[in-house]
Every structure is written in C-alpha cells, then in structure tokens.
Design an enzyme around this catalytic site. Structure first.
Site, PDB file in Angstrom:
ATOM      1  N   GLY A 241       0.827  -1.206   0.000  1.00 29.66           N
ATOM      2  CA  GLY A 241       0.000   0.000   0.000  1.00 29.66           C
ATOM      3  C   GLY A 241       0.855   1.248   0.000  1.00 29.66           C
ATOM      4  N   PRO A 243       2.684   4.805   0.931  1.00 32.83           N
ATOM      5  CG  PRO A 243       4.403   6.231   0.235  1.00 32.83           C
ATOM      6  CD  PRO A 243       3.264   5.409  -0.262  1.00 32.83           C
ATOM      7  N   GLY A 244       2.598   5.704   4.395  1.00 33.08           N
ATOM      8  CA  GLY A 244       1.810   6.437   5.387  1.00 33.08           C
ATOM      9  C   GLY A 244       0.454   5.839   5.682  1.00 33.08           C
ATOM     10  CB  THR A 245      -1.623   3.265   4.125  1.00 29.92           C
ATOM     11  OG1 THR A 245      -0.527   2.485   3.658  1.00 29.92           O
ATOM     12  CG2 THR A 245      -2.116   4.159   3.018  1.00 29.92           C
ATOM     13  CB  THR A 248       5.595   0.843  10.021  1.00 31.75           C
ATOM     14  OG1 THR A 248       6.134   1.079   8.735  1.00 31.75           O
ATOM     15  CG2 THR A 248       6.692   0.532  10.999  1.00 31.75           C
ATOM     16  CG  HIS A 463      -2.311  30.259 -13.620  1.00 33.52           C
ATOM     17  ND1 HIS A 463      -1.537  29.895 -14.694  1.00 33.52           N
ATOM     18  CD2 HIS A 463      -2.403  29.155 -12.839  1.00 33.52           C
ATOM     19  CE1 HIS A 463      -1.181  28.627 -14.579  1.00 33.52           C
ATOM     20  NE2 HIS A 463      -1.692  28.158 -13.449  1.00 33.52           N
ATOM     21  CD  GLU A 464      -3.612  29.168  -9.071  1.00 33.94           C
ATOM     22  OE1 GLU A 464      -4.365  28.174  -9.043  1.00 33.94           O
ATOM     23  OE2 GLU A 464      -2.390  29.083  -9.337  1.00 33.94           O
ATOM     24  CG  HIS A 467      -6.001  26.023 -12.547  1.00 34.63           C
ATOM     25  ND1 HIS A 467      -5.716  25.175 -13.581  1.00 34.63           N
ATOM     26  CD2 HIS A 467      -4.803  26.545 -12.148  1.00 34.63           C
ATOM     27  CE1 HIS A 467      -4.403  25.194 -13.812  1.00 34.63           C
ATOM     28  NE2 HIS A 467      -3.825  26.021 -12.945  1.00 34.63           N
ATOM     29  CG  ASP A 539      -0.986  24.115 -14.146  1.00 41.48           C
ATOM     30  OD1 ASP A 539      -1.003  23.630 -13.001  1.00 41.48           O
ATOM     31  OD2 ASP A 539      -1.208  25.307 -14.403  1.00 41.48           O
TER      32      ASP A 539
HETATM   33  P1  ADP Z   1       3.688   3.063   6.383  1.00 42.10           P
HETATM   34  O1  ADP Z   1       4.532   2.056   7.071  1.00 42.10           O
HETATM   35  O2  ADP Z   1       2.531   2.470   5.637  1.00 42.10           O
HETATM   36  O3  ADP Z   1       4.451   4.041   5.545  1.00 42.10           O
HETATM   37  P2  ADP Z   1       3.320   4.014   9.030  1.00 42.10           P
HETATM   38  O4  ADP Z   1       2.850   2.811   9.724  1.00 42.10           O
HETATM   39  O5  ADP Z   1       4.763   4.365   9.178  1.00 42.10           O
HETATM   40  O6  ADP Z   1       2.975   3.951   7.492  1.00 42.10           O
HETATM   41  O7  ADP Z   1       2.416   5.235   9.469  1.00 42.10           O
HETATM   42  C1  ADP Z   1       2.961   6.421   9.979  1.00 42.10           C
HETATM   43  C2  ADP Z   1       2.095   6.993  11.070  1.00 42.10           C
HETATM   44  O8  ADP Z   1       0.819   7.372  10.565  1.00 42.10           O
HETATM   45  C3  ADP Z   1       1.779   6.000  12.158  1.00 42.10           C
HETATM   46  O9  ADP Z   1       2.781   5.975  13.119  1.00 42.10           O
HETATM   47  C4  ADP Z   1       0.471   6.522  12.713  1.00 42.10           C
HETATM   48  O10 ADP Z   1       0.683   7.559  13.627  1.00 42.10           O
HETATM   49  C5  ADP Z   1      -0.192   7.107  11.498  1.00 42.10           C
HETATM   50  N1  ADP Z   1      -1.130   6.143  10.899  1.00 42.10           N
HETATM   51  C6  ADP Z   1      -1.042   5.594   9.670  1.00 42.10           C
HETATM   52  N2  ADP Z   1      -2.084   4.780   9.435  1.00 42.10           N
HETATM   53  C7  ADP Z   1      -2.839   4.783  10.546  1.00 42.10           C
HETATM   54  C8  ADP Z   1      -4.060   4.124  10.914  1.00 42.10           C
HETATM   55  N3  ADP Z   1      -4.698   3.286  10.081  1.00 42.10           N
HETATM   56  N4  ADP Z   1      -4.553   4.357  12.144  1.00 42.10           N
HETATM   57  C9  ADP Z   1      -3.921   5.199  12.982  1.00 42.10           C
HETATM   58  N5  ADP Z   1      -2.793   5.841  12.692  1.00 42.10           N
HETATM   59  C10 ADP Z   1      -2.237   5.658  11.487  1.00 42.10           C
HETATM   60 ZN    ZN Z   2      -1.718  26.254 -12.642  1.00 36.93          ZN
END
Ligand code: ADP
Ligand code: ZN
Length: 642
Positions: A241, A243-245, A248, A463-464, A467, A539
């Site tokens: 998935g 990043p940031g989902t 970890t 410009h904006e 859009h 753009d």
């Molecule tokens: P990934 O490993 O997918 O890049 P992480 O697990 O490092 O993402 O997520 C980074 C931070 O974002 C986590 O430490 C948490 O604070 C927040 N976070 C991400 N997804 C969730 C979730 N589903 N529920 C709660 N917090 C989340």
């Molecule tokens: Zn533009």
C-alpha cells in the site's frame, strides 16, 4: 492547478541502524557501548555529593562523649530524655542542653558514654525508670552497624544504578553508528524495549486488514495450539500500500497484540556497497529473532532488494542486492514455522517484486493496505485526537469529509499541526479554525512571505481563477475547495479540488475534465493576455501524465485500443516505433481538444472569470462557498434555488 501531495512520513529516513527491536524479554541485551567519560565523571561527582549530603544529615548534631560521672549527674538531675545502650556503650539525649564540662562556651544535648563494668547498673536503672527516661537497648552491633552498612553501601548502589542508566542511554544513542557501521552486527544493537507497545486499538480505519492479521496474532500467542494440529501458518505476509497508510504501525500492532518481540529493519538499511554485508546482517537479524521466538521480523521497503532480477536496478550493486534477497529467502525457507518467526514485509510497489519472494512458504499472503475512506479517516482522527482537548464545535466527520486522499500519517500530522497552531494562539482547546488552517497548510503548503508585484498578482489571480472556473463549470469534476494567490513553496497560487466521496476508478470523461481544468490556468492567461508564461509548468506535467495514461495504459484511445503500451513502474515502453508514434499523436490530440474546450469555456464566461479574480485580489484566499458565490455558479449537487 497545484494538487496537494501527501506530506512524507517524518519518522522515515532518520538513523540507519541495521534494525530496531522492541518487546524483547528481560533487560535490554546487546553490546558494550562506548563509555562517555565526561558523563562518567559528572556522575561520580553527583553521587559523591548525594552521599555527602546524606551522611551529614545523619551526623547533623555532634555527639558529646562524656564521662560516666557526668552522665550519672545528669540522670540524678532528671535531665535525661532517652538512652539507648549497646553492651556497655550508652547514647542518649538530654532534655535541656547542658554545659560541656571540657569547654566553657559549648553545650550539648546528644551524648555518649561508657558504663564501667564495676558500676552499679541496678541503681542506675531504677533511677532512670524513676525519672521516666525512655530506655532502648540494641543488640550489640545492631542499629549502628546496620546504618553504617547502609550508608557505606548507598553510594555503591547509587553508582551502580546511575551506571546502568548511563549505559542504557549510551545504547540508545549508538544508533547513528557513523563510520563503524560496516558489518557491525552483534556488537551494536539498538534496543528500545521500554517503548510503549502498539496494539490494534491504535490502528484505525483499516479493519478488514486487521481481520486478516488476527489469525497471526492468535498463532503467535499460542503456537503450540497450531502445531498440535499440524496447521501451517504463512511464514511471510506482505503488506502492500501507499506510504503512510499504517503498514509499519500494523506490523507493530500485531507484535504488540501477541506480546512478542518485534524486529524491524528497512531493506535499504541492509545494503552497503560491499558485497556480503547485507546477507550477514540478515543472518544476524534472523538469528536474534529465532532466539526469542515467537517473534516478528518486519522488513520495510522490501522492493529495494526484492525487485525482479533484470529490472531497473535498485540500491547498491546487483550482486549485493541479490545476495541479500537470497539470504532472506534462505532464512524463510530455513525455518519450518515451528520456530514461530513470522516475517512481515511492506512495500508500496508490489508489482515490481521478484516472483520468487511471493512463492508459497515465503510471502505467500499479500494484504492490501489502501487509503482510508471517509469513515476510516474519521476513525483515524479519533485515535489521534485521543489525547487532544477539542472544543465542542469540532466535527471529526466533517474534517474527514474534507480530507479525501489523505493517509493515516497525513491525518496524524494534521491533528498535530492543528494542536501546534492552537497552542501558538494561546488556546487551551483545539478548535475547528485550527483544523481548517492546519488542513490548508498541509494541502496547499506553508505560505511564503514574498511581495509580488501587482501585475504578477493579477496574472496569478487569472491563472488560478481559470483553473477554478473550469472546475466549477464542468459536470462531474471535483468541486473547488480553495483558491489562493498567496505564494507557497514554488507555486505562486493554488487551486484545490477534491472529490466529495472517495474515488476508486476514473472514467474517461472525468479524466478529460481533469485535463481541461489543469489547462485552465494557461488558457486563462492566453484568453486575457494572449500570451503564455512559465507558471504552467506543473500543470503541463500533470496534463501529460493523465493524457499519456489514457492512451497508453487505460485503453481510452481507439487508435491504440485496449493495450498496455506504458507500464506503471517507469520501465521503458514495450511497443513498436509505430505504436509509440501513434501514442504520441493520440496524446497530443486529447490535449489539444481539451485545451480548445478550456479556452472556449473561459471565453464564454469571461464575466465569471473577472468576478473570481476581483474576489481573489481582495481576499487572497477563497474557500469553497465564497469561491462559488463570487463566480455566481451554484455548487454542484446543490439544488438551484431562487
Ligand atoms: P507506512 O509504514 O505504511 O508508511 P506508518 O505505519 O509508518 O505507514 O504510518 C505512519 C504513522 O501514521 C503512524 O505511526 C500513525 O501515527 C499514522 N497512521 C497511519 N495509518 C494509521 C491508521 N490506520 N490508524 C492510525 N494511525 C495511522
Ligand atoms: Zn496552474
């Protein structure tokens, strides 16, 4: 149209130890970190000082050694408050200070004396009783010795305690490693066993993913139950998935739920330019994990080493990557599952992975971790606002609705930004204004304070507005949420459009609308000034990406047909020169058509365009309602009244 990107996870890219571990049993193991002599000396001084204070506290009042005669005198005078004896030694306190018989200008209340063996202690005793003196007797070597022992042991204990503390801090600070990082294995192992463990309570909005992992938690809690029945669990789970989902987080939560040790490493951290280092690190990691099994080994960014062979080269040399990958595969093949080490891998590009990784007995289960939907975002916001005082009017549901496309990490960041803003504003609760401003900062970027020449401001406004107006007038386009001519980052202005509901697939009409909208800035400049500036670079990148995708990937051009000409991992296109020429021509055709539409609509609605520009020049930033009001366009989905 500057579309907001996802802010990166700040936790990434910090230190580069081979791996991290949490939840290890017992004391933090590993290594003899270097001693910081400065700290050692300071510690010694502190300990000495504390010892000095304590001993001076116990010795606060000087004890006067007096003769037995003097002692009996005080007893007869009824001036003795209490005595305690140890054998023939007597210590005690006087009721009122008596003059020191040895020197005239001193007095004492605490005294010590020896009772001669020939003295009549019976008489002394009855005398003491008669004058109501409190008498205590300690066994020989009792209290005094004990106190002395304690006092002499105290600094040693303190020293030992502080020493351990220093060592622990030293251990957790070792991470950076520096030059000595090569091939270091058992000697330097950062361990943070005290870290608060994460559980499924901390993971929100991705319940279906959680459910796929509860089985593993159950297995880790009681491997014997599964072994008895000969059940085989997956050895490896791949979390795929963006990043940031929370991949970890999820892996840590699995370990936390099962209360087993968690080892984590990023695949790129294994790789050095020197062949063989990565493999030996992998070996060490698995060795450690097996020692404390059941346990979890988490390998982030596994695509960095797990790319299909022969594909675009990743980090490090090919040999090194391959050896590291092979070592991981060997380790996974090597344990029969009985050891209870489960490997969780994470990647945001599962499609580039070497199929060897995905074979049975390796990462044989792939779990997709997607972007959270509105309900998921609400749940994630709830988790992250647990410790944040919110003022009553804040609606997390509303906030979730206005933040489509944001990941869990983005939302965590959003809450933090809002709290920071509220604190800066001296509030004791975080309000919806703080959230709105934080969202704006995250979606649009932080404002830059540069003074723009008026001419430039007006041009940016057109410009904006171009859009925005195209976004408002095309049916099916994402509604315009915000228009701003405050410079942020590299952009001079921003128009933000986000969908009302989460979108998972896009149709051709929508994509064409996106192209028309993205061309709107350039089209407006050409309609108004009849010339084109450099401001449309981003753009055009976007336009090109969408148009090429439509033709080369999504089969939206009749001439190419339903074929994949372009792969989605940036590899060179697999097609004949003739097909590629057609791809280019078709891309150009779509963009040209869209540009014509953009110019036509803006020309026909010049009054609306001018109205938005006027409002922008006055307010600099327009939110959704005021933008639609300025243009005189009904907000989509709203019933047109009056
Ligand atoms: P990934 O490993 O997918 O890049 P992480 O697990 O490092 O993402 O997520 C980074 C931070 O974002 C986590 O430490 C948490 O604070 C927040 N976070 C991400 N997804 C969730 C979730 N589903 N529920 C709660 N917090 C989340
Ligand atoms: Zn533009």
């Amino acid at each position: 149209m500057e579309r907001a990107g996802s802010p990166q996870d700040p936790e990434k890219s910090t230190s580069k130890p081979p791996w991290r571990a949490e939840g290890l049993p017992g004391t933090p193991g590993g290594g003899r970190p270097k001693i910081n002599w400065w700290r050692f000396v300071v510690t010694l001084l502190v300990v000495y000082g504390v010892f000095f204070l304590i001993s001076s506290f116990f010795d606060s009042e000087p004890v006067e050694t007096i003769s037995y005669t003097e002692f009996t005198k005080q007893v007869t005078a009824g001036n003795v408050a209490d005595v305690s004896s140890q054998g023939t030694a007597v210590e005690g306190d006087l009721k009122t200070a008596a003059k020191d018989p040895d020197s005239d200008n001193k007095s004492y209340t605490k005294f010590a004396t020896e009772i001669p063996v020939f003295a009549n202690t019976d008489q002394l005793y009855s005398q003491l009783i008669a004058s109501g003196v409190k008498i205590t007797a300690d066994p020989v070597g009792g209290r005094g010795l004990f106190l002395n022992l304690l006092l002499s042991l105290l600094p040693v204990l303190l020293l030992a305690g502080l020493w351990i503390w220093v060592m622990r801090r030293g251990a957790s600070m070792m991470g950076g490693g520096g030059l000595g990082g090569l091939g270091k294995s058992k000697s330097a192992k950062p361990v943070e066993s005290s870290k608060v463990r994460v559980t499924f309570d901390d993971v929100a909005g991705i319940d279906e993913v959680e459910n796929e992992l509860v089985e593993i938690v159950d297995y880790l809690k009681d491997p014997a139950k599964y072994r008895r029945l000969g059940a085989k669990l997956p050895k490896g789970v791949l979390l795929a998935g963006p990043p940031g989902t929370g991949k970890t987080l999820l892996a840590r939560a699995v370990a936390g739920e099962a209360n087993v040790p968690f080892f984590s490493a990023s695949a790129s951290e294994f790789i050095e330019m020197i062949v063989g280092v990565g493999a030996s690190r992998v070996r060490d990691l698995f060795e450690e994990a097996r020692k404390v099994a059941p346990s979890i080994v988490f390998i982030d960014e596994i695509d960095a080493i797990g790319r299909a062979r022969g594909g675009a080269s990743g980090l490090g040399g090919h040999d090194e990557r391959e050896q590291t990958l092979n070592q991981i595969l060997t380790e996974m093949d090597g344990f029969s599952g009985a050891e209870g080490v489960i490997v969780i891998g994470a990647t945001n590009r599962p499609e580039v992975l070497d199929p060897a990784l995905l074979r049975p007995g390796r990462f044989d289960r792939t779990v997709q971790v997607g972007l959270p939907d509105a309900a998921g975002r609400t749940a994630i916001l709830k988790v992250h606002t647990r410790g944040v005082p919110l003022s009553g009017e804040v609606s997390l549901e509303q906030l979730a609705k206005t933040s489509p496309g944001m990941t869990g990490a983005d939302l965590a960041n959003l809450v933090n930004e809002a709290a920071l803003l509220a604190a800066k504003r001296g509030k004791d609760k975080v309000g919806s204004v703080d959230f709105a401003d934080a969202l704006e900062k995250l979606q649009l970027g932080a404002a830059r304070s540069i003074v723009m020449p008026e001419e430039e401001r007006v041009r940016t406004a057109y410009h904006e507005a171009g859009h925005a107006l195209l976004g408002m007038l095309q049916t099916g386009a994402d509604p315009v949420r915000k228009i701003s001519i405050i410079p942020r980052g590299r952009a001079l202005g921003v128009t933000l459009s986000t969908p009302d509901t989460d979108r998972y697939a896009y149709d051709e009409k929508y994509l064409r609308g996106r192209i028309v909208g993205a061309l709107g800035g350039m089209a407006a400049e050409s309609v108004v000034y009849d010339l084109i500036t450099t401001g449309a670079e981003n753009d055009l990148e976007q336009v090109t990406m969408i148009a090429r995708g439509m033709v080369g990937r999504w089969g939206m051009s009749e001439k190419i047909g339903p074929l994949t000409v372009l792969s989605n991992d940036g590899q060179p296109p697999q097609a004949s020169p003739a097909t590629l020429a057609t791809l280019d021509a078709e891309t150009r055709r779509i963009v040209d058509e869209c540009y014509e539409i953009a110019v036509r609509i803006l020309g026909e609605n010049r009054d609306k365009l001018d109205a938005i520009v006027a409002a922008l020049l006055e307010h600099e930033t327009l939110d959704e309602a005021s933008a639609y009001a300025a243009a005189g366009v009904p907000r989509k989905g709203e019933l047109v009244e009056s």
